[in-house]
Design a protein around this motif. Structure first.
Motif, PDB file in Angstrom:
ATOM      1  N   ILE A   1       0.723  -1.243  -0.121  1.00  0.00           N
ATOM      2  CA  ILE A   1      -0.077   0.127   0.100  1.00  0.00           C
ATOM      3  C   ILE A   1       1.046   1.145   0.009  1.00  0.00           C
ATOM      4  CG2 ILE A   1      -1.661   1.351   1.337  1.00  0.00           C
ATOM      5  CD1 ILE A   1      -2.644  -1.675   2.247  1.00  0.00           C
ATOM      6  N   THR A   2       0.619   2.039  -0.935  1.00  0.00           N
ATOM      7  CA  THR A   2       1.214   3.502  -0.905  1.00  0.00           C
ATOM      8  C   THR A   2       0.294   4.460  -0.536  1.00  0.00           C
ATOM      9  OG1 THR A   2       2.342   2.520  -2.760  1.00  0.00           O
ATOM     10  CG2 THR A   2       2.480   5.043  -2.262  1.00  0.00           C
ATOM     11  N   VAL A   3       0.837   5.432   0.409  1.00  0.00           N
ATOM     12  CA  VAL A   3       0.157   6.459   0.797  1.00  0.00           C
ATOM     13  C   VAL A   3       0.805   7.953   0.285  1.00  0.00           C
ATOM     14  CG1 VAL A   3      -1.432   5.434   2.595  1.00  0.00           C
ATOM     15  CG2 VAL A   3       1.043   6.310   3.021  1.00  0.00           C
ATOM     16  N   SER A   4       0.194   8.796   0.007  1.00  0.00           N
ATOM     17  CA  SER A   4       0.721  10.050  -0.519  1.00  0.00           C
ATOM     18  C   SER A   4      -0.293  11.239   0.342  1.00  0.00           C
ATOM     19  CB  SER A   4       0.960  10.172  -2.000  1.00  0.00           C
ATOM     20  OG  SER A   4       0.690  11.427  -2.180  1.00  0.00           O
ATOM     21  N   GLU A   5       0.208  12.342   0.245  1.00  0.00           N
ATOM     22  CA  GLU A   5      -0.793  13.282   0.786  1.00  0.00           C
ATOM     23  C   GLU A   5      -2.341  13.167   0.235  1.00  0.00           C
ATOM     24  OE1 GLU A   5       1.218  17.095   0.078  1.00  0.00           O
ATOM     25  OE2 GLU A   5       2.907  15.605  -0.071  1.00  0.00           O
ATOM     26  N   GLY A   6      -2.982  12.938   1.257  1.00  0.00           N
ATOM     27  CA  GLY A   6      -4.500  12.745   1.050  1.00  0.00           C
ATOM     28  C   GLY A   6      -5.083  11.791   0.151  1.00  0.00           C
ATOM     29  N   ARG A   7      -4.097  10.793  -0.472  1.00  0.00           N
ATOM     30  CA  ARG A   7      -4.691   9.645  -1.031  1.00  0.00           C
ATOM     31  C   ARG A   7      -3.972   8.403  -0.803  1.00  0.00           C
ATOM     32  NH1 ARG A   7      -2.498  10.985  -7.196  1.00  0.00           N
ATOM     33  NH2 ARG A   7      -0.489  10.995  -6.633  1.00  0.00           N
ATOM     34  N   LEU A   8      -4.423   7.418  -1.361  1.00  0.00           N
ATOM     35  CA  LEU A   8      -4.062   6.073  -1.028  1.00  0.00           C
ATOM     36  C   LEU A   8      -4.087   5.173  -2.320  1.00  0.00           C
ATOM     37  CD1 LEU A   8      -4.640   4.000   2.010  1.00  0.00           C
ATOM     38  CD2 LEU A   8      -5.405   3.114  -0.136  1.00  0.00           C
ATOM     39  N   ARG A   9      -3.266   4.152  -2.597  1.00  0.00           N
ATOM     40  CA  ARG A   9      -3.586   3.040  -3.549  1.00  0.00           C
ATOM     41  C   ARG A   9      -2.584   1.916  -3.191  1.00  0.00           C
ATOM     42  NH1 ARG A   9      -0.049   3.418  -9.079  1.00  0.00           N
ATOM     43  NH2 ARG A   9      -1.215   1.438  -9.174  1.00  0.00           N
ATOM     44  N   VAL A  10      -3.239   0.715  -3.536  1.00  0.00           N
ATOM     45  CA  VAL A  10      -2.625  -0.681  -3.473  1.00  0.00           C
ATOM     46  C   VAL A  10      -1.505  -0.642  -4.590  1.00  0.00           C
ATOM     47  CG1 VAL A  10      -2.634  -3.052  -3.378  1.00  0.00           C
ATOM     48  CG2 VAL A  10      -4.569  -1.608  -2.316  1.00  0.00           C
ATOM     49  N   SER A  11      -0.193  -0.465  -4.427  1.00  0.00           N
ATOM     50  CA  SER A  11       0.471  -0.250  -5.684  1.00  0.00           C
ATOM     51  C   SER A  11       1.295  -1.819  -6.178  1.00  0.00           C
ATOM     52  CB  SER A  11       1.542   0.374  -5.261  1.00  0.00           C
ATOM     53  OG  SER A  11       2.368   0.350  -3.705  1.00  0.00           O
ATOM     54  N   GLY A  12       0.788  -2.823  -5.305  1.00  0.00           N
ATOM     55  CA  GLY A  12       1.293  -4.192  -5.465  1.00  0.00           C
ATOM     56  C   GLY A  12       0.399  -5.137  -4.835  1.00  0.00           C
ATOM     57  N   ALA A  13       0.257  -6.550  -5.306  1.00  0.00           N
ATOM     58  CA  ALA A  13      -0.374  -7.456  -4.550  1.00  0.00           C
ATOM     59  C   ALA A  13      -0.045  -8.705  -5.169  1.00  0.00           C
ATOM     60  CB  ALA A  13      -1.917  -7.408  -4.510  1.00  0.00           C
ATOM     61  N   ASP A  14      -0.088  -9.607  -4.347  1.00  0.00           N
ATOM     62  CA  ASP A  14       0.151 -10.937  -5.059  1.00  0.00           C
ATOM     63  C   ASP A  14      -1.276 -11.987  -5.199  1.00  0.00           C
ATOM     64  OD1 ASP A  14      -0.159 -11.620  -2.537  1.00  0.00           O
ATOM     65  OD2 ASP A  14       1.781 -12.992  -2.330  1.00  0.00           O
ATOM     66  N   CYS A  15      -2.332 -11.225  -5.358  1.00  0.00           N
ATOM     67  CA  CYS A  15      -3.787 -11.770  -5.486  1.00  0.00           C
ATOM     68  C   CYS A  15      -3.784 -12.017  -6.849  1.00  0.00           C
ATOM     69  CB  CYS A  15      -4.835 -10.726  -5.061  1.00  0.00           C
ATOM     70  SG  CYS A  15      -4.831  -9.272  -5.657  1.00  0.00           S
ATOM     71  N   PRO A  16      -4.637 -13.058  -7.483  1.00  0.00           N
ATOM     72  CA  PRO A  16      -4.899 -13.371  -8.680  1.00  0.00           C
ATOM     73  C   PRO A  16      -5.377 -12.341  -9.506  1.00  0.00           C
ATOM     74  CG  PRO A  16      -6.359 -14.666  -7.358  1.00  0.00           C
ATOM     75  CD  PRO A  16      -5.423 -13.937  -6.448  1.00  0.00           C
ATOM     76  N   ASP A  17      -6.473 -11.468  -9.218  1.00  0.00           N
ATOM     77  CA  ASP A  17      -7.279 -10.644 -10.013  1.00  0.00           C
ATOM     78  C   ASP A  17      -6.779  -9.190 -10.035  1.00  0.00           C
ATOM     79  OD1 ASP A  17      -8.123  -9.771  -7.525  1.00  0.00           O
ATOM     80  OD2 ASP A  17     -10.200 -10.315  -7.932  1.00  0.00           O
ATOM     81  N   LYS A  18      -5.999  -8.555  -9.135  1.00  0.00           N
ATOM     82  CA  LYS A  18      -5.264  -7.317  -9.253  1.00  0.00           C
ATOM     83  C   LYS A  18      -6.523  -6.166  -9.291  1.00  0.00           C
ATOM     84  CE  LYS A  18      -0.792  -8.582  -9.550  1.00  0.00           C
ATOM     85  NZ  LYS A  18      -1.064  -9.823  -8.976  1.00  0.00           N
ATOM     86  N   VAL A  19      -7.516  -6.572  -8.787  1.00  0.00           N
ATOM     87  CA  VAL A  19      -8.801  -5.451  -8.762  1.00  0.00           C
ATOM     88  C   VAL A  19      -8.376  -4.377  -8.033  1.00  0.00           C
ATOM     89  CG1 VAL A  19     -11.170  -5.019  -7.981  1.00  0.00           C
ATOM     90  CG2 VAL A  19     -10.734  -7.021  -9.427  1.00  0.00           C
ATOM     91  N   CYS A  20      -7.765  -4.454  -6.893  1.00  0.00           N
ATOM     92  CA  CYS A  20      -7.281  -3.567  -5.681  1.00  0.00           C
ATOM     93  C   CYS A  20      -6.230  -2.659  -6.305  1.00  0.00           C
ATOM     94  CB  CYS A  20      -6.855  -4.286  -4.433  1.00  0.00           C
ATOM     95  SG  CYS A  20      -5.419  -5.386  -4.849  1.00  0.00           S
ATOM     96  N   VAL A  21      -5.110  -3.418  -7.106  1.00  0.00           N
ATOM     97  CA  VAL A  21      -4.393  -2.591  -7.603  1.00  0.00           C
ATOM     98  C   VAL A  21      -4.861  -1.649  -9.085  1.00  0.00           C
ATOM     99  CG1 VAL A  21      -2.097  -2.628  -9.008  1.00  0.00           C
ATOM    100  CG2 VAL A  21      -2.735  -4.271  -7.235  1.00  0.00           C
ATOM    101  N   ASN A  22      -5.768  -2.240  -9.588  1.00  0.00           N
ATOM    102  CA  ASN A  22      -6.514  -1.442 -10.830  1.00  0.00           C
ATOM    103  C   ASN A  22      -7.342  -0.497 -10.358  1.00  0.00           C
ATOM    104  OD1 ASN A  22      -4.874  -3.237 -12.600  1.00  0.00           O
ATOM    105  ND2 ASN A  22      -6.736  -4.683 -12.812  1.00  0.00           N
TER     106      ASN A  22
END
Lengths: 166, 335, 123
Positions: free
Chosen positions: C69-90
């Motif tokens: 998980i990457t956080v930056s000022e006021g926002r957040l994203r899942v920058s990588g994951a070893d899950c099959p569908d990558k919905v979170c990253v997308n």
């Protein structure tokens, strides 16, 4: 400990548990987690000032463990154990410097120590140091509830302290 | 000192004398390919019961799980379970109400687009035409479907599940609760403080909500193109397939939210209205007179251009966030 | 023994100090936008997005797999994951009310607003 002492401590544990369970049923006073009356601590304070640290520790431990079973929340045990330990140590320290009619003071500081313990555990469990911003508001509630339970304990000791010590 | 102590003891007594307010219980369940969040005020055992109910329904209603009830119905003609059969008939009613804009028999086409597996593809015209031969709720007689036809109850499953859970909660004496079954919200009763539940409606153009509606004993269900889609050669294909064309619906709407006491109906209608577009959906809403006998619901439409239309029942209950002006909201009336 | 009056003064001072601090924190909210990270419904971490300077990255071990998980000022994203569908990253960068969900890992990231948002969001 003799049989009489054991029975007395068991009764006190039961009283503390009873108060604890009744308090569980009360609606939350505020939406802030961690703010509660902590009425069961009356028993801890009374035991500490009339029976000494060993009995008080036993009663507190039994109440914490059984209380968590009753509440069905073992995570809460972690929080209350940390808070309870700090509060207990505070009582132990203050007992030496307080007169008999000042024991409510110990309760106030114990409540504050309890809140500090809770926040420390919460910060550790959730890896979120910013939880400490809750500390001041918890301390406010700790001072007020500590004063209430402390006065109740003072009243109890002045009324039944003699009988307990017997 | 003694007086203060007495006062304090009295205060404690007064507090304990209050009738116990039920405690908040909540749980997160991963089922039906989504996240479900349940919260209720009362007995925690009811939550465990709800979870069991969801697990049972998931199995019975699944068209993708090889052990699922609908999968068995589609592939081996096994009789549907009691809940699946009931939902089948409810879905057929909604198809009739909307002229087939929501149709559970569209499943073969959805499969061809790959929306169930994530192996997305754009089927050719002939393939779609061949598949559409088997599609159509009018082709079913009772539970008998033409050869090669298949159903998917996904468009109504979450709404139906919310209805059953709400029934369970009421039977168990719960008077306040909220569930969010992957965006299908159902609000039971009021909040413990006596105010209505506040349900946000997702903004189809961003990741926030565009406004809130007050909800009490109603479902709030949104269908939008943003929920599941893929991009091929610069074209975006979303998951709401128009049963008439076999392609993603293009009706000028970005999302449709239906609010009403019948969660199954709201779920099915939100899909159907998205397919139909603003004008035809509004006609259906107008034809359902609010006389108690016809279905009772209100609708919030968001067009591709970002305009918000609400039916008159939502006036006063819907409040847009700061990003939208109240002036942008148009009200659709029956009169 | 310390006089009772001294104790009362000390406790009153502590009470006033705590009240003052509470009030000050209440008047100076730290942005208020918090991202809460849940695994299987349990809160495992919460991040005050407004307090983040630059970019920070951390890994959540969900027991079913890892999410970076990457956080930056006021926002957040899942920058990588070893899950099959990558919905979170997308899902990309998010700062609004829509949660990020990684179904295979049972990870949910929700944004909490201190200014009392809706009880649930449909859609």
């Amino acid at each position: 400990m003799n049989v009489k002492g054991l029975a007395r401590d068991a009764v006190l544990t039961a009283v503390a548990l009873g108060i604890f369970v009744v308090e569980l049923q009360l609606p939350a006073l505020t939406p802030i987690p961690g703010v509660k009356l902590g009425l069961a601590n009356i028993v801890t304070v009374v035991a500490m000032f009339t029976l000494g640290w060993a009995d008080a520790a036993g009663i507190l431990l039994c109440r914490l463990v059984l209380g968590s079973f009753f509440a069905g929340n073992m995570m809460a045990l972690l929080y209350s154990a940390a808070g309870g330990t700090l509060a207990f140590l505070t009582l132990l320290l203050l007992r030496r410097v307080l007169a008999e009619n000042q024991l409510w003071v110990a309760s106030v500081f114990a409540a504050m120590a309890h809140n500090l313990g809770q926040v420390l555990v919460a910060a550790a469990v959730t890896a979120t140091p910013s939880i400490f911003v809750y500390l001041p508001v918890l301390l406010v509630s700790g001072i007020i509830t500590g004063l209430l339970t402390g006065l109740a304990a003072q009243y109890t000791v002045s009324r039944v302290g003699r009988h307990l010590r017997k | 000192m003694r007086r203060a102590a007495a006062l304090c003891a009295l205060l404690c007594l007064a507090l304990t004398a209050c009738s116990p307010a039920p405690a908040k219980q909540s749980s997160t369940i991963f089922a039906m390919d989504t996240v479900m969040e349940l919260q209720l005020y009362g007995d925690g055992a009811v939550l465990a019961e709800s979870t069991r109910l969801i697990t049972e329904l998931e199995k019975e209603l699944s068209a993708t799980d090889p052990e699922g009830g609908v999968y068995a119905f589609n592939h081996t003609g096994t009789e549907l379970g009691k809940s699946a059969a009931e939902l089948f008939l409810r879905a057929m009613d909604i198809s009739r109400l909307t002229g087939g804009a929501m149709d559970i028999t569209v499943y073969p086409v959805v499969l061809a687009w790959g929306f169930t597996t994530g192996q997305y593809r754009v089927p050719g015209d002939e393939e779609i035409a061949a598949l559409l031969e088997k599609v159509g709720y009018t082709k079913a007689s009772g539970f008998d479907l033409p050869q090669g036809a298949m159903i998917d109850l996904g468009a109504v499953a979450k709404g139906y599940t919310s209805d059953l859970i709400a029934d369970l909660w009421r039977q168990r004496g719960i008077s306040s609760g909220l569930m969010n079954l992957g965006g299908n919200v159902y609000a039971l009763g009021k909040k413990p403080d006596g105010s209505p539940w506040l349900v946000g409606v997702r903004d189809p153009f961003s990741d926030t909500f565009l406004g809130t509606v007050e909800a009490e004993d109603v479902a709030v269900v949104t269908s939008g193109a943003y929920e599941r889609y893929f991009e091929r050669d610069g074209v975006i294909y979303h998951h709401i397939i128009d049963p008439k064309t076999g392609r993603p619906a293009k009706s000028g709407l970005a999302s449709v939210t239906v609010i009403g006491p019948d969660g199954t109906l709201c779920d099915g209608l939100s899909t159907a209205f998205f397919v139909l577009g603003l004008d035809r959906a509004a006609e259906i809403w107008k034809s359902c007179e609010a006389d108690g006998a016809s279905p009772d619901f209100d609708v919030l439409f968001v067009t591709d251009g970002g305009e918000i239309y609400i039916t008159e029942g939502l006036e006063g209950s819907f409040s847009p966030t700061n990003d939208y002006d109240t002036g942008d909201v148009r009200v659709i009336r029956r009169g | 023994m310390v006089k009772t009056r001294t104790w009362i003064v000390l406790i009153s001072a502590l009470l006033l100090l705590s009240l003052g601090l509470t009030l000050w924190l209440w008047l100076h909210p730290t942005g208020g936008r918090t991202a809460n990270i849940y695994v299987d419904g349990e809160l495992v971490r919460s991040v005050d997005l407004a307090a983040v300077e630059g970019e920070e990255t951390f890994t959540v071990d969900t027991g079913r797999g890892l999410n970076v998980i990457t956080v930056s000022e006021g926002r957040l994203r899942v920058s990588g994951a070893d899950c099959p569908d990558k919905v979170c990253v997308n899902s990309g960068w998010l700062s609004g009310s829509a949660p990020i969900v990684c179904l295979p890992h049972r990870l949910v990231i929700k944004f909490a607003d201190s200014s009392g948002g809706p009880d649930a969001v449909a859609g």
